[in-house]
Design an enzyme around this catalytic site. Structure first.
Site, PDB file in Angstrom:
ATOM      1  N   SER A   1     105.162  56.823  41.060  1.00  0.00           N
ATOM      2  CA  SER A   1     103.796  57.023  41.163  1.00  0.00           C
ATOM      3  C   SER A   1     102.755  55.796  40.621  1.00  0.00           C
ATOM      4  O   SER A   1     101.919  55.810  40.701  1.00  0.00           O
ATOM      5  CB  SER A   1     103.448  58.355  40.705  1.00  0.00           C
ATOM      6  OG  SER A   1     103.768  59.418  41.587  1.00  0.00           O
TER       7      SER A   1
ATOM      8  N   SER B   1     101.879  58.941  43.386  1.00  0.00           N
ATOM      9  CA  SER B   1     100.606  59.725  43.448  1.00  0.00           C
ATOM     10  C   SER B   1      99.401  59.268  42.464  1.00  0.00           C
ATOM     11  O   SER B   1      98.304  59.876  42.839  1.00  0.00           O
ATOM     12  CB  SER B   1     101.032  61.235  42.440  1.00  0.00           C
ATOM     13  OG  SER B   1     101.482  60.640  41.003  1.00  0.00           O
TER      14      SER B   1
ATOM     15  N   LYS C   1      93.518  58.083  35.100  1.00  0.00           N
ATOM     16  CA  LYS C   1      93.910  59.067  36.034  1.00  0.00           C
ATOM     17  C   LYS C   1      93.630  60.500  35.567  1.00  0.00           C
ATOM     18  O   LYS C   1      93.747  60.877  34.699  1.00  0.00           O
ATOM     19  CB  LYS C   1      95.698  58.940  36.270  1.00  0.00           C
ATOM     20  CG  LYS C   1      96.217  59.685  37.258  1.00  0.00           C
ATOM     21  CD  LYS C   1      97.657  59.464  37.363  1.00  0.00           C
ATOM     22  CE  LYS C   1      98.275  60.147  38.473  1.00  0.00           C
ATOM     23  NZ  LYS C   1      99.974  60.065  38.630  1.00  0.00           N
TER      24      LYS C   1
END
Ligand code: GLN
Length: 484
Positions: free
Chosen positions: A175, A151, A76
């Protein structure tokens, strides 16, 4: 090759069926082909990946027995990567090239894993749909007109579309679990303190936790083994040995006590999601688990408390982005104040600004007691609910998200509707507990997630329950139609 699990990739690498360079090249080619459609990667690090793979091949030839040696994964874009742009999904950090690796990234590097690239995300991890990214929305591999969740939407889409066999992610209020649910994959948020936050760009420091995404509980266990470590550079990191999470995957579930919170099956839950979750629980009952109805009476206060605490902490964390030291700087500032104002005004998107404003307000003199302190008191009540529930049960099960993936723009004008996406996940972060989402069916041809919540440091049990579930069902093997 992209259909292979991490465990299978690892075995093939060890048995010299293919090399890490071959595997890495395969995932890079697939990613280059599919990414224009899904926008799941912000950056593909092709050259570096191939160099790392060549290095891993040398280690494999020398008999390196680390399971992740030579296995390609994605990170990420919230984790700092030495020499590779780390944007956190924001214009503010579009030009930021960290001079160091996050501990999590360093751990995977030490294990011999290969980094394919950096995945798209909501700006500064604020969002539930990946629509707030400066780099544009991510499409859900199951339904390209729908969001992947957020997210960590990029990481979830990369794994669901088999552009990587696994990815890192972070979870402040849901998330990891919510995008895992919406993309039909397995996601695990560990206990707060299990994984180092050093080099992981901060959103809300008392809630943020790194974790993993993969296509099975077994692969999640392999990834967590390498990710978790004690780190003296993160003062909230626990100094306890990391258990081997793969060792207990196959424990029998006889006698397991499952709690079903009545608050997680109420109004607002899509009826077909409820049905899928109830059917999934029957699979665990057949394995010898018993079911108990429980109550987490302060559940309705989780979202309101979170939306005081998270913005308050983010307003403090994001004050470092001032256009002076690093990150976006406006053109031709006329004085220092102008530099601060325009750099921040241009660098941050709308949702981030909304949170900074709310958080600054909640922390200001005169309001601190009314909002921030009150929210922290509510947080304690929420934690006590879990403590009491865990006197009688070993794990808590329920839905991960109230709806399947929704269309782009569906909640665009209503931040509160978006905030309710995390109604079942946020309490876990407030209490610091581990949580998982595993696929348990489809509604309107879109994936549904079953959430598992455990006691602190009980990741091994969550992975065990998830693994047993996956051994007696095949939801986790379903892949998006049209993606061979
Ligand atoms: N959707 C939640 C938020 O917008 C949680 C995000 C997260 O876990 N990073 O804050």
């Amino acid at each position: 090759m992209h259909k292979l699990s991490i465990a299978e990739l690892s075995r093939n690498l060890k048995n010299k069926v293919f090399s890490s360079v071959e595997a890495t090249r395969h995932f890079l080619e697939r990613s280059k082909k599919l990414n224009p459609e899904f926008n799941a990667y912000i950056t593909l690090t092709e050259e570096q990946a191939l160099a790392e793979a060549a290095e891993a091949d040398k280690r494999l030839a020398a008999g390196d027995d680390n399971v992740l040696c030579g296995v390609p994964i994605a990170h990420k874009d919230i984790f700092c990567t030495n020499g590779v742009r780390t944007s956190c999904g924001s214009r503010m950090l579009d030009n930021f090239i960290p001079p160091y690796d996050a501990t999590v990234v360093a751990n995977y590097r030490a294990a011999g894993a290969v980094m394919l690239g950096k995945t798209n995300m909501d700006e500064f991890a604020m969002g539930s749909s990946n629509e707030t990214s400066w780099y544009g929305k991510v499409r859900n591999p199951w339904a390209p007109n729908c969001v992947p969740g957020g997210s960590s939407g990029g990481s979830a889409a990369v794994v669901a579309a088999m552009m990587a066999p696994g990815a890192t992610a972070t979870d402040t209020g849901g998330s990891i679990r919510q995008p895992a649910a919406l993309c039909g994959i397995t996601g695990l948020k560990p206990t707060y303190g299990r994984v180092s936050r050093w080099g992981m760009i901060a959103f809300a420091s008392s809630l943020d936790q790194g974790g993993v995404m993969a296509r099975s509980a077994e692969d999640a266990a392999i990834l967590l083994n390498a990710m978790a470590s004690y780190d003296s550079k993160d003062s909230t990191c626990i100094n306890e040995p990391v258990p081997d999470y793969t060792a207990t995957l196959h424990n029998k579930l006889e006698g397991l006590r499952i709690g079903l919170p009545e608050e997680y099956f109420g109004e607002g839950l899509h009826p077909e999601i409820q049905a899928a979750v109830e059917d999934a629980i029957k699979i665990l009952e057949k394995r010898g688990a018993s079911i108990k109805k429980i109550s987490l009476p302060h559940s309705h206060l989780a979202v309101p408390a979170y939306y005081v605490i998270a913005p308050a902490e983010c307003s403090a964390n994001l004050s470092r982005f001032d256009g002076v030291r690093y990150g976006h700087r406006c053109e031709d500032p006329k004085d220092l104040m102008d530099l601060f104002k325009r750099s921040r005004g241009e660098g941050f998107g709308e949702e981030v600004k909304r949170r900074i404003l709310v958080g600054t307000y909640a922390l200001s003199a005169g309001y601190y007691d009314a909002y921030y302190r009150k929210a922290q008191q509510v947080r304690r009540l929420i934690k006590q609910d879990f403590d009491e529930a865990f006197n009688d049960v070993d794990v808590i099960l329920g839905p991960t998200a109230p709806t399947p993936a929704f269309e782009f723009g569906a909640k665009g004008n209503d931040p509160v509707a978006m905030y309710l996406e995390d109604i079942y996940t946020i309490a876990t972060n407030l209490a610091g507990l581990p949580g998982m989402s595993i696929p348990c069916g489809l509604v309107d041809n879109k994936p549904v997630g079953l959430q598992l919540i455990g006691q602190a440091w009980d990741e091994a049990r969550l992975l065990n329950v998830a693994n047993e579930f996956q051994h007696h069902s095949d939801f986790h093997t379903w892949t998006p139609g049209g993606l061979a």
